[in-house]
Design a protein around this motif. Structure first.
Motif: not given
Length: 753
Positions: A344-349, A394-397, A377-379
C-alpha cells in the motif's frame, strides 16, 4: 550483455524473494546449491537471473534462521524460568473478571537462555504492570506459534513470522530484576507515554494522541478502528508514510525559511540543502520516537532514498530512488514483502510519482488534489480489497479534507508532546488544547461513519479482477491523447460483481478453523446459512472479522441469508457482532436480535430441507439448550452445537431414526460429556468433524470419543489440525477438502496432531 538497469535488478531480486514465499516447504542444501551455481554461466540475461537467485537465497537464509528460532512443537506447553527484558511498550486492560489486569508485551530472553529471541507474552490477572526496558525473571508456559488456517483468512503464523516472534507464552509468575542493559530509546518512549497519559488522564482523545506522537495505539479500542475503517482514514492514525512525510515537509519548509534569513550562510550552503538534510534528520528522529516499527522504518527508507536522490540532483529519476528504497527494505527484511502495508505504501508513492510526472496534464491546485485523491483511491482500492476484503467508498472525499487537517495537526501534537515532557503545567495546558482539537476531528469522523449509507463496501474479488482494475485506473488517468482511455471503466466493472461458484450437486458445508469454537457455512445453489460465528477475545482475535467474513466475501457473496446461533457461549457467539458489521444478514435464529430456535421449525432452500430438532421451547438452557439443525439434501448433515448427554437422550427418544446423517459436527467439540455410544450409533456418520483448537487445553477431541466414532468406521477430522474443512458430494462419494495440507506455506505448522 545489455547494461543492467537498477529497477530491473531489484524487480528480479523481488521475484526471487516472492518465489520462496509461495513454497510449502523450504528447499534443502543441494537444491539451494544447484540454484546458486545456475547463476554462474555467462549468458545474455545472467545478471537479472543472478539477482533473482540472490533474492531467493537471501530469503532462504532468513527463513531458516526464523524456523530455527521457533519454539518446537515437541516442547509445546513446557514451563521455563527465564530472565530477560520487556522489549516493547506493554499493553494492558482490566481483566474481564475484575481480577487485576491483562498485560501483553514482547519479551527478549537474556544471552544463553534456552528460548527464542522474541516471545509474545500474556500475563493474565496481573497485579503489576511491567515497564518497557525493565529486566524481569519470568516463569513462562511456552507455546509454539500455531494459528487458524482458512481460505481468505488472517494468517496469524505469518504475522508472527513478520514480527520476529518465535514463541507465545503465558506468564505464571514474575519478579523484577532492575533495568535491562540497552533499550534506552524504548525506555525514553515509555517515559513519554507515561507522561502523556498522566497529563491526559481520562481525556477521550488520549489514546489517539499517544498513537500519533509515539506510535503506541494500545489505547485505541475496536470502536475507534471501526470509525477509521469506515472513513478510510486508518493510514492517518498509525504512524506511517504520510505522518513521516508531514513531519519532513514541515521541517523542510521551516529550516529553509530560517536559513534564508542569513544570506552569508546561504552563500556557503544553500538553504534547500540544509533544509533537506535537516528534514531527513528530523524524520529519522520521529521514526525513532515511534520505535522504528516496520511501517515507520519502511516509510523512512523511502524518504531517505528520495532525499538522497534530491541531494544528488537525480529527482528526475525518482523511480530509481523508489526502487532502491524497495530493495533496501527487502535486503533488511525479506519477510516485509508479505506485509500489506509495504504494497500500500509503495503503491501510493508510485501513484503520486505517476501523477507528478511531466507527461500528466496539469491544472489548478484544487483540481490536482482532487484528481490525486481519486487516482490514489482507484489504484489502492484493489490492494485494499485484496488484503482487507472491503473498501470505504467515501474515502476519497473524506481524505481530501482529513489529510490537510492531519497535516496541520501532527506537528502541533508533536510540539505539544515535547512541551508536556519538558514542563508540567504549561506543557499540560498545550497538550489538553491539542487533545481537544484532535477529539473534535475524531468526532467528525465518527459522525461521517455513522451518517454515510453503507460506508463500508465488503467484497473480495479474485486476483485477476484486481489486477484488471489497477490497469483500468492507470488507463483512466493516463496522459491526454492516449487511445482507448475510456476502456479503463470496463476494467473496473468486475469489481462490482465478483463471480460466485455454485456448490457441487447443490450442497456444500464448510467447517471453518476458528480455534476452540465453531463456525460452519452451509451453501445451496441460491442460499447460504451461517451456523455460529466463532469466538472473540480481549487480545484482539475475532473470528467474525478475521475468518468468517473474509471467507464469505471470498466466495463472491456479500452476506448470508440466515445466521443461526446454536447458543450464547463466546466460542460460538463471540464473532457475531463482527459478522453483522461486515456482512449483510438476511435474518437470524437463536440470537438476541432474532427468533428463538424451537423443535419443529423448518424451511426449504433450492430443494434442500433444513429442520430444527431441538430445543423444546423454554425448557432447556446452557449447552443442552443448543439449537440442533438437520439438513437433508444430496447428503445429510447434523449440526448439534454443544449438546451433552441429557439433550442427546432427548433427541434419541423423540427423533431417533431421523438423527442418521452422513456428516456430523461432533457435539461440544468432541468433549467426553457428549457423543454417547447410543447417540453415535443412531447418527452412524460417515464423516465426523471435531471443531476444536490445535492441542486444545480441554483435550478435545477426547480419545474415548474418537474411539467411539472410529468403531463405526467414520472418517474423522479436527479443524485445528487440518484447517478449514469443506465437504460436498460428487459422483456418489462424500468428499472432504482440508485447507492446511494444500494451502500451507513454509512458515505454517504442518497438519499433524
Amino acid at each position: 550483455m545489455p547494461a543492467a538497469d537498477l529497477r530491473g535488478l531489484i524487480l528480479a531480486f523481488t521475484a526471487g524473494v516472492l518465489l520462496l514465499h509461495v513454497l510449502p516447504v523450504l528447499p534443502g542444501f543441494l537444491m539451494a546449491l544447484a540454484l546458486g551455481l545456475s547463476a554462474l554461466p555467462r549468458w545474455r540475461w545472467r545478471i537479472y537471473w543472478a539477482a533473482a537467485v540472490l533474492g531467493f537465497l537471501h530469503g532462504l537464509l532468513q527463513a531458516q534462521a526464523a524456523l530455527a528460532d521457533r519454539w518446537p512443537a515437541s516442547r509445546h506447553g513446557e514451563v521455563l524460568s527465564v530472565q530477560g527484558a520487556i522489549a516493547s511498550l506493554p499493553e494492558s486492560e482490566p481483566d474481564a473478571r475484575g481480577e487485576g489486569q491483562t498485560v501483553r508485551f514482547l519479551f527478549a530472553p537474556g544471552p544463553g537462555a534456552d528460548a527464542p529471541n522474541r516471545i509474545r507474552a500474556s500475563w493474565y490477572r496481573s497485579e503489576v504492570l511491567p515497564r518497557a526496558g525493565e529486566c524481569w525473571q519470568l516463569e513462562l508456559k511456552l507455546r509454539t506459534p500455531h494459528g487458524s488456517l482458512n481460505p481468505q483468512g488472517f494468517d496469524y503464523e505469518g504475522w508472527l513470522l513478520r514480527e520476529g516472534v518465535g514463541a507465545l507464552a503465558t506468564v505464571r509468575a514474575g519478579e523484577p530484576c532492575g533495568m535491562a542493559s540497552g533499550y534506552r530509546l524504548l525506555r525514553l518512549r515509555q517515559a513519554l507515554v507515561d507522561r502523556l497519559r498522566t497529563a491526559l488522564d481520562g481525556h477521550p482523545a488520549a489514546g489517539l494522541l499517544v498513537g500519533l506522537t509515539v506510535g503506541d495505539t494500545s489505547g485505541l479500542r475496536q470502536a475507534d478502528w471501526d470509525v477509521f475503517r469506515l472513513t478510510g482514514t486508518t493510514h492517518l492514525v498509525a504512524i506511517s508514510g504520510l505522518n513521516l512525510a508531514i513531519v519532513a515537509g514541515c521541517a523542510f519548509l521551516l529550516l529553509r525559511g530560517l536559513w534564508s534569513l542569513w544570506p552569508a550562510l546561504c552563500l556557503r550552503v544553500p538553504a534547500q540543502r540544509v533544509a533537506l538534510y535537516g528534514a531527513a534528520l528530523l524524520a529519522t528522529a520521529y521514526a525513532a520516537l515511534a520505535g522504528f516499527e516496520p511501517p515507520v522504518a519502511r516509510a523512512l527508507y523511502m524518504l531517505l532514498a528520495v532525499a538522497a536522490a534530491a541531494a544528488l540532483h537525480r529527482l528526475d529519476r525518482a523511480s530509481q530512488a523508489l526502487a532502491l528504497a524497495w530493495g533496501l527494505i527487502l535486503a533488511v527484511d525479506p519477510f516485509a514483502v508479505l506485509s500489506p502495508g509495504l504494497w500500500l505504501s509503495f503503491g501510493a508513492v508510485s501513484a503520486i510519482l505517476y501523477l507528478g510526472s511531466r507527461r500528466w496534464r496539469g491544472g489548478r491546485g484544487d483540481r490536482l488534489a482532487l484528481r490525486l485523491q481519486l487516482f490514489l483511491s482507484l489504484v489502492l482500492a484493489p490492494l485494499t480489497l485484496f488484503h482487507f476484503h472491503g473498501f470505504a467508498w467515501a474515502s476519497p472525499l473524506i481524505n481530501l479534507l482529513a489529510v490537510p487537517l492531519f497535516s496541520l495537526l501532527t506537528p502541533v501534537l508533536l510540539l505539544a508532546a515535547l512541551a508536556a515532557a519538558a514542563s508540567d503545567e504549561s506543557g499540560s495546558r498545550v497538550l489538553q488544547f491539542s487533545a481537544d482539537l484532535l477529539q473534535q476531528l475524531r468526532e467528525a469522523l465518527a459522525w461521517a461513519a455513522e451518517t454515510l449509507p453503507q460506508a463500508w463496501w465488503p467484497a473480495a474479488p479474485p486476483v485477476a479482477a484486481l489486477l484488471l482494475a489497477i490497469l483500468g485506473a492507470v488507463l483512466l488517468f493516463a496522459p491526454r491523447g492516449l487511445p482507448l482511455r475510456m476502456l479503463g471503466l470496463l476494467c473496473l466493472l468486475p469489481l462490482l460483481q465478483p463471480p460466485v461458484a455454485a456448490p457441487v450437486e447443490g450442497l456444500e458445508v464448510t467447517a471453518l478453523d476458528v480455534g476452540q469454537g465453531l463456525a460452519v457455512l452451509v451453501r445451496t445453489p441460491g442460499h447460504s446459512l451461517l451456523f455460529d460465528a466463532g469466538p472473540a477475545f480481549e487480545e484482539g482475535f475475532d473470528a467474525g472479522s478475521s475468518i468468517v467474513a473474509p471467507y464469505v466475501l471470498g466466495l463472491g457473496l456479500d452476506g448470508v441469508d440466515r445466521l443461526l446461533l446454536s447458543h450464547g457461549d463466546n466460542d460460538h457467539a463471540g464473532g457475531v457482532p463482527a459478522v453483522r458489521r461486515l456482512l449483510r444478514i438476511g435474518d437470524e435464529l437463536g440470537t438476541d436480535q432474532g427468533r428463538s430456535c424451537a423443535d419443529g421449525q423448518s424451511w426449504t432452500w433450492d430443494g434442500v430441507r433444513f429442520e430444527l430438532l431441538h430445543p423444546e421451547p423454554d425448557t432447556w438452557a446452557g449447552n443442552d439448550g443448543s439449537c440442533v439443525l438437520r439438513i437433508e439434501g444430496p447428503f445429510s448433515v447434523l449440526l448439534p452445537g454443544d449438546i451433552e448427554r441429557r439433550a442427546e437422550r432427548r433427541l434419541l427418544r423423540d427423533h431417533g431414526p431421523r438423527l442418521r446423517a452422513d456428516l456430523l459436527l461432533a457435539p461440544h467439540h468432541g468433549s467426553r460429556s457428549s457423543s454417547t455410544e447410543d447417540f453415535v450409533a443412531a447418527v452412524a456418520p460417515r464423516v465426523v468433524i471435531h471443531s476444536a483448537g490445535w492441542r486444545s487445553r480441554y483435550g478435545h477431541p477426547r480419545p474415548e470419543v474418537v474411539a467411539r466414532y472410529a468403531a463405526g468406521s467414520a472418517r474423522q477430522y479436527t479443524t485445528g489440525v487440518s484447517g478449514a474443512l469443506r465437504v460436498w458430494r460428487q459422483d456418489g462419494e462424500l468428499r472432504v477438502e482440508a485447507w492446511r495440507p494444500g494451502a500451507a506455506r513454509w512458515w505454517n505448522a504442518p497438519a499433524r496432531p
